[in-house]
Design a protein around this motif. Structure first.
Motif, PDB file in Angstrom:
ATOM      1  N   PHE A 121       0.984  -1.312   0.021  1.00 43.21           N
ATOM      2  CA  PHE A 121       0.248   0.307  -0.058  1.00 43.21           C
ATOM      3  C   PHE A 121       1.219   1.121  -0.211  1.00 43.21           C
ATOM      4  CE2 PHE A 121      -1.987   3.495   2.031  1.00 43.21           C
ATOM      5  CZ  PHE A 121      -3.740   3.583   1.263  1.00 43.21           C
ATOM      6  N   LYS A 122       2.186   1.442   1.104  1.00 38.54           N
ATOM      7  CA  LYS A 122       2.576   2.416   0.640  1.00 38.54           C
ATOM      8  C   LYS A 122       3.422   2.978  -0.025  1.00 38.54           C
ATOM      9  CE  LYS A 122       3.665   3.415   5.461  1.00 38.54           C
ATOM     10  NZ  LYS A 122       5.793   2.265   6.225  1.00 38.54           N
ATOM     11  N   ALA A 123       3.700   1.539  -1.237  1.00 43.26           N
ATOM     12  CA  ALA A 123       4.751   1.650  -2.440  1.00 43.26           C
ATOM     13  C   ALA A 123       3.770   2.304  -3.297  1.00 43.26           C
ATOM     14  CB  ALA A 123       5.321   0.474  -3.085  1.00 43.26           C
ATOM     15  N   GLY A 124       2.205   2.673  -3.677  1.00 38.20           N
ATOM     16  CA  GLY A 124       1.560   3.277  -4.087  1.00 38.20           C
ATOM     17  C   GLY A 124       1.271   4.939  -3.492  1.00 38.20           C
ATOM     18  N   ALA A 125       1.676   4.992  -2.913  1.00 35.35           N
ATOM     19  CA  ALA A 125       2.029   6.346  -2.429  1.00 35.35           C
ATOM     20  C   ALA A 125       2.760   7.383  -3.241  1.00 35.35           C
ATOM     21  CB  ALA A 125       1.810   6.349  -0.545  1.00 35.35           C
ATOM     22  N   LEU A 126       2.204   8.405  -3.733  1.00 29.91           N
ATOM     23  CA  LEU A 126       2.715   9.776  -3.839  1.00 29.91           C
ATOM     24  C   LEU A 126       3.270  10.992  -3.034  1.00 29.91           C
ATOM     25  CD1 LEU A 126       1.137  10.406  -7.277  1.00 29.91           C
ATOM     26  CD2 LEU A 126       3.028   9.177  -6.830  1.00 29.91           C
ATOM     27  N   GLY A 127       4.267  10.343  -1.892  1.00 28.35           N
ATOM     28  CA  GLY A 127       4.341  11.137  -1.042  1.00 28.35           C
ATOM     29  C   GLY A 127       3.323  11.115   0.073  1.00 28.35           C
ATOM     30  N   ARG A 128       3.508  12.425   1.531  1.00 29.41           N
ATOM     31  CA  ARG A 128       2.533  12.235   2.223  1.00 29.41           C
ATOM     32  C   ARG A 128       1.196  12.230   2.286  1.00 29.41           C
ATOM     33  NH1 ARG A 128       0.900  17.287   4.397  1.00 29.41           N
ATOM     34  NH2 ARG A 128       2.198  18.903   3.619  1.00 29.41           N
ATOM     35  N   ARG A 129       0.010  11.547   2.632  1.00 28.83           N
ATOM     36  CA  ARG A 129      -1.840  11.585   2.672  1.00 28.83           C
ATOM     37  C   ARG A 129      -1.893  13.906   2.221  1.00 28.83           C
ATOM     38  NH1 ARG A 129      -4.658   7.059   2.375  1.00 28.83           N
ATOM     39  NH2 ARG A 129      -6.683   8.840   3.269  1.00 28.83           N
ATOM     40  N   VAL A 130      -2.524  14.223   0.906  1.00 26.41           N
ATOM     41  CA  VAL A 130      -3.030  15.753   1.088  1.00 26.41           C
ATOM     42  C   VAL A 130      -4.458  15.048   1.122  1.00 26.41           C
ATOM     43  CG1 VAL A 130      -1.396  15.354   0.322  1.00 26.41           C
ATOM     44  CG2 VAL A 130      -2.921  15.059  -1.035  1.00 26.41           C
ATOM     45  N   THR A 131      -5.063  16.543   1.559  1.00 22.67           N
ATOM     46  CA  THR A 131      -6.503  16.786   1.800  1.00 22.67           C
ATOM     47  C   THR A 131      -7.110  17.576   0.016  1.00 22.67           C
ATOM     48  OG1 THR A 131      -6.679  18.783   2.923  1.00 22.67           O
ATOM     49  CG2 THR A 131      -7.489  16.318   3.647  1.00 22.67           C
ATOM     50  N   VAL A 132      -6.193  17.911   0.223  1.00 21.18           N
ATOM     51  CA  VAL A 132      -6.250  18.662  -1.902  1.00 21.18           C
ATOM     52  C   VAL A 132      -5.425  17.797  -2.175  1.00 21.18           C
ATOM     53  CG1 VAL A 132      -5.726  20.798  -2.862  1.00 21.18           C
ATOM     54  CG2 VAL A 132      -6.343  20.715  -0.250  1.00 21.18           C
ATOM     55  N   THR A 133      -6.203  17.404  -3.277  1.00 20.74           N
ATOM     56  CA  THR A 133      -5.475  16.574  -4.355  1.00 20.74           C
ATOM     57  C   THR A 133      -5.190  17.020  -5.657  1.00 20.74           C
ATOM     58  OG1 THR A 133      -7.578  15.520  -4.764  1.00 20.74           O
ATOM     59  CG2 THR A 133      -6.447  14.505  -3.513  1.00 20.74           C
ATOM     60  N   GLY A 134      -5.233  18.788  -5.729  1.00 18.26           N
ATOM     61  CA  GLY A 134      -5.717  19.014  -7.269  1.00 18.26           C
ATOM     62  C   GLY A 134      -6.491  20.479  -7.186  1.00 18.26           C
ATOM     63  N   VAL A 135      -6.647  21.068  -8.561  1.00 18.45           N
ATOM     64  CA  VAL A 135      -7.102  22.096  -9.312  1.00 18.45           C
ATOM     65  C   VAL A 135      -7.899  21.480 -10.034  1.00 18.45           C
ATOM     66  CG1 VAL A 135      -6.548  25.033  -9.559  1.00 18.45           C
ATOM     67  CG2 VAL A 135      -5.340  23.440  -7.977  1.00 18.45           C
ATOM     68  N   GLU A 136      -9.021  22.002 -10.162  1.00 21.38           N
ATOM     69  CA  GLU A 136      -8.852  22.660 -11.638  1.00 21.38           C
ATOM     70  C   GLU A 136      -9.846  23.584 -12.463  1.00 21.38           C
ATOM     71  OE1 GLU A 136     -14.169  22.071 -13.408  1.00 21.38           O
ATOM     72  OE2 GLU A 136     -13.827  22.697 -11.176  1.00 21.38           O
ATOM     73  N   PHE A 137      -9.151  23.392 -13.417  1.00 23.34           N
ATOM     74  CA  PHE A 137      -9.029  24.575 -14.566  1.00 23.34           C
ATOM     75  C   PHE A 137     -10.262  24.344 -15.434  1.00 23.34           C
ATOM     76  CE2 PHE A 137      -4.860  24.009 -12.771  1.00 23.34           C
ATOM     77  CZ  PHE A 137      -4.662  25.232 -12.714  1.00 23.34           C
ATOM     78  N   VAL A 138     -11.211  25.402 -15.477  1.00 18.57           N
ATOM     79  CA  VAL A 138     -12.315  25.752 -16.935  1.00 18.57           C
ATOM     80  C   VAL A 138     -11.766  26.443 -17.636  1.00 18.57           C
ATOM     81  CG1 VAL A 138     -14.430  25.396 -17.624  1.00 18.57           C
ATOM     82  CG2 VAL A 138     -13.940  24.726 -15.149  1.00 18.57           C
ATOM     83  N   LEU A 139     -11.376  26.319 -18.466  1.00 20.91           N
ATOM     84  CA  LEU A 139     -11.051  26.766 -20.144  1.00 20.91           C
ATOM     85  C   LEU A 139     -11.746  26.940 -21.215  1.00 20.91           C
ATOM     86  CD1 LEU A 139      -8.444  25.189 -18.995  1.00 20.91           C
ATOM     87  CD2 LEU A 139      -7.214  26.927 -19.968  1.00 20.91           C
ATOM     88  N   ARG A 140     -11.829  28.275 -21.164  1.00 21.32           N
ATOM     89  CA  ARG A 140     -13.218  28.328 -22.383  1.00 21.32           C
ATOM     90  C   ARG A 140     -12.928  30.044 -23.784  1.00 21.32           C
ATOM     91  NH1 ARG A 140     -16.708  27.935 -17.932  1.00 21.32           N
ATOM     92  NH2 ARG A 140     -16.808  29.934 -16.998  1.00 21.32           N
ATOM     93  N   PRO A 141     -13.736  30.230 -24.646  1.00 24.19           N
ATOM     94  CA  PRO A 141     -12.430  31.281 -25.660  1.00 24.19           C
ATOM     95  C   PRO A 141     -13.761  32.302 -25.112  1.00 24.19           C
ATOM     96  CG  PRO A 141     -13.557  29.468 -26.304  1.00 24.19           C
ATOM     97  CD  PRO A 141     -14.611  28.827 -25.035  1.00 24.19           C
ATOM     98  N   GLN A 142     -13.794  33.040 -25.741  1.00 25.28           N
ATOM     99  CA  GLN A 142     -14.857  34.290 -25.067  1.00 25.28           C
ATOM    100  C   GLN A 142     -16.190  33.930 -25.735  1.00 25.28           C
ATOM    101  OE1 GLN A 142     -14.708  36.967 -23.348  1.00 25.28           O
ATOM    102  NE2 GLN A 142     -12.121  35.839 -22.903  1.00 25.28           N
TER     103      GLN A 142
END
Length: 195
Positions: A100-121
């Motif tokens: 299980f530890k081998a599948g970790a990417l460092g320490r556990r976090v609560t913020v797992t990402g950021v969403e960017f919604v990209l759209r034209p004018q």
């Protein structure tokens, strides 16, 4: 191009993305496989992008799977292939805890990402809708290139990881960012999720 930004947290917020956002803002039926739900909604599969893909053994343009999304965004920052890593290690005799530890990417976090919604004018939407096929292709190609450039700029100028007591230290992500990109045909034209 406009960009809306929102933080992604493990748990309920991630489940919202998996249930609705990755299927084009529709409502994904319970227990329906992700790819089948995307086909039913008429949206293409999500695709991986970003300079950090090689660090995780992912390829630009490769299809984003449900298990990869769950591991990276829903399981508090696990490797996209954590399931496979664990199975391989268990088969070699590793303990469940070490696998299980081998599948970790460092320490556990609560913020797992950021969403960017990209759209034209909005005027570009109108031009796309009223223009001919060649006009649509040109607009779509320009939009694709703009999305790539925005991610490159974020990787070069914006993305930092805060660490240490009170986040005093700032470091750039090793290798770059990893983004899961989803195409929308409604008002929100593109979603890019970056851990």
């Amino acid at each position: 191009m406009t960009v809306d930004i929102r933080v992604i947290r493990a748990g309920r917020m991630y489940r919202y993305y998996l249930r609705e956002t990755v299927v084009g803002d529709g409502r994904r039926p319970d227990r329906m496989p992700l790819r089948e739900a995307q086909e039913q909604a008429g949206v293409p599969a999500g695709r991986w992008m970003g300079r950090g893909l090689a660090v995780l053994g992912l390829t630009p343009g490769e299809e984003v799977t449900e298990s990869q999304l769950r591991n990276l965004f829903g399981e508090r920052g696990r490797h996209p292939h954590a399931d496979r890593i664990e199975v391989d290690l268990l088969a070699k005799g590793a303990s469940p805890k070490n696998a299980f530890k081998a599948g970790a990417l460092g320490r556990r976090v609560t913020v797992t990402g950021v969403e960017f919604v990209l759209r034209p004018q909005p005027t570009i939407y109108l031009l796309w809708a009223l223009g001919g096929e060649e006009t649509r292709r040109v607009i779509e190609a320009a939009h694709e290139r703009a999305i790539e450039r925005v991610l490159e700029w974020i990787e070069d100028e914006v993305a930092v990881i805060r660490c240490g007591k009170d986040g005093i230290y700032r470091v750039r992500p090793a290798g770059g960012l990893v983004a899961a990109r989803f195409r929308h045909y409604e008002v929100r034209s593109e979603r890019t999720l970056a851990p």
